[in-house]
Write an enzyme that holds these catalytic residues in place. Sequence first.
Site: not given
Ligand code: 5GP
Length: 129
Positions: A34-36, A97, A105, A110-112
């Site tokens: 799960r996303d945090i 992304n 980030e 990763h795939m959302h």
């Molecule tokens: P991006 O912007 O790279 O596509 O998304 C990165 C995602 O990782 C974000 O939605 C953020 O909330 C999530 N995220 C960042 N750090 C952590 C973490 O330590 N644990 C989890 N479960 N999600 C994280």
Amino acid sequence: MTIAYDDQNIFAKILRGEIPNDTVAETEHSLAFRDIFPQAPTHILVIPKGPYVTYGHFASAASEAEILDFTRLVGKLVADFDLAPVGDSGGYRVASNAGPDAHQEVPHMHMHLVGGRILGPFAMPERKV
Ligand code: 5GP
């Protein structure tokens, strides 16, 4: 072209068990958790266990076994979390992304997988191209 992978990124630490996470599924080559900072009732991140930086890196450099494993896991999560559209309702979004323009980030592919509410049109901040 070789793509440099930073093994100190947060998802690499999750894969090594150095940081806790809320795992929802694990396969030989992939992990889903799960996303945090969830953007919807269901917001799962699906990652390959291998050192891939972006979706394009993964899609071009990963083995067929890794790609199949990852893709089938996304399909299983859609079913397990009851996200498939039925008639005029339901549904989900998958998005990955890549790089600064897409505001990636975490430099581990990763795939959302997002669903459980009406998501609206795919939205991006307005800007003249
Ligand atoms: P991006 O912007 O790279 O596509 O998304 C990165 C995602 O990782 C974000 O939605 C953020 O909330 C999530 N995220 C960042 N750090 C952590 C973490 O330590 N644990 C989890 N479960 N999600 C994280």
